[in-house]
Write an enzyme that holds these catalytic residues in place. Structure first.
Site, short mmCIF file in Angstrom:
data_model
loop_
_atom_site.label_atom_id
_atom_site.label_comp_id
_atom_site.label_asym_id
_atom_site.label_seq_id
_atom_site.Cartn_x
_atom_site.Cartn_y
_atom_site.Cartn_z
N CYS A 96 0.85 -1.19 0.00
CA CYS A 96 0.00 0.00 0.00
C CYS A 96 0.88 1.24 0.00
O CYS A 96 1.88 1.28 0.73
CB CYS A 96 -0.88 -0.02 1.25
SG CYS A 96 -1.97 1.39 1.40
N HIS A 138 -9.31 -3.85 -0.94
CA HIS A 138 -8.24 -3.08 -0.31
C HIS A 138 -8.57 -1.58 -0.35
O HIS A 138 -8.49 -0.89 0.67
CB HIS A 138 -6.92 -3.38 -1.04
CG HIS A 138 -5.75 -2.55 -0.60
ND1 HIS A 138 -4.61 -3.10 -0.06
CD2 HIS A 138 -5.54 -1.20 -0.62
CE1 HIS A 138 -3.77 -2.12 0.24
NE2 HIS A 138 -4.30 -0.97 -0.10
N GLU A 139 -8.96 -1.09 -1.54
CA GLU A 139 -9.25 0.34 -1.68
C GLU A 139 -10.50 0.72 -0.90
O GLU A 139 -10.58 1.78 -0.28
CB GLU A 139 -9.42 0.74 -3.15
CG GLU A 139 -8.21 0.49 -4.03
CD GLU A 139 -6.91 1.05 -3.49
OE1 GLU A 139 -6.95 2.04 -2.72
OE2 GLU A 139 -5.85 0.49 -3.82
N HIS A 142 -9.97 1.56 2.64
CA HIS A 142 -9.48 2.93 2.88
C HIS A 142 -10.65 3.90 3.11
O HIS A 142 -10.52 4.86 3.88
CB HIS A 142 -8.67 3.44 1.68
CG HIS A 142 -7.26 2.93 1.62
ND1 HIS A 142 -6.35 3.11 2.65
CD2 HIS A 142 -6.59 2.27 0.64
CE1 HIS A 142 -5.19 2.56 2.29
NE2 HIS A 142 -5.30 2.05 1.09
#
Ligand code: ZN
Length: 169
Positions: A96, A138-139, A142
């Site tokens: 990341c 994953h995004e 965030h």
């Protein structure tokens, strides 16, 4: 265009829904995210990584120095994404831009169905599998103030990027 890193308070906030699709600010934020993703070689990027408090994520998978085996995808802009994931999970390596120098094996769902809005506010649906599902999840983390570090089940799976390339490239 500083990428916020682990521990910065703005990286760990739940981002706000985008409600105004007519403002120039939205397009300007998207352009900022595109440039940062390209400049830093990310497979994806999310608003909070640049201190942008909006539920926007970008995906653009292609092989590069950081991810030599990544598949090719179009550049996608997903606003206010909602998703359903399947039960089957698999482990895969993640890094990341906000967690410099580290990689970890992370368990993620192998498939995910996503609904999202585009720059004009229109809704779309997309289905991601494998590495693409991994990038999306994953995004999306965030947008909820999380990084892959929150998903590491076993500290022995967290290694330095240097060691990752020494062992696995
Ligand atoms: Zn990330």
């Amino acid at each position: 265009m500083q990428i916020l890193t682990l521990g910065h308070p703005d990286l760990h906030k739940v981002a706000a829904e985008v409600t105004d699709f007519s403002s120039d600010e939205l397009l300007s934020d998207i352009n900022t995210l595109k440039s940062a993703m390209k400049k830093h070689g990310g497979m994806g990027i999310a608003g909070p990584q640049l201190g942008i408090d909006r539920r926007i994520l970008l995906i653009h998978s292609k092989p590069n120095k950081r991810y030599p085996h990544a598949p090719h995808s179009d550049l996608m802009v997903l606003i206010n994404p909602q998703f359903q994931e399947n039960i089957d999970q698999e482990e895969g390596w993640e890094g990341c831009l906000s967690v410099p120098g580290l990689r970890s094996l992370v368990s993620r769902s192998t498939e995910v169905s996503v609904k999202y809005q585009d720059e004009a506010g229109d809704w779309h649906e997309e289905h991601f599998e494998g590495f693409m599902a991994r990038i999306f999840l994953h995004e999306n983390d965030h947008l909820d103030g999380m990084t892959f570090v929150n998903k590491v089940s076993d500290n022995s799976k967290l290694i330095s990027e240097m060691e990752y390339f020494r062992q696995y490239s």
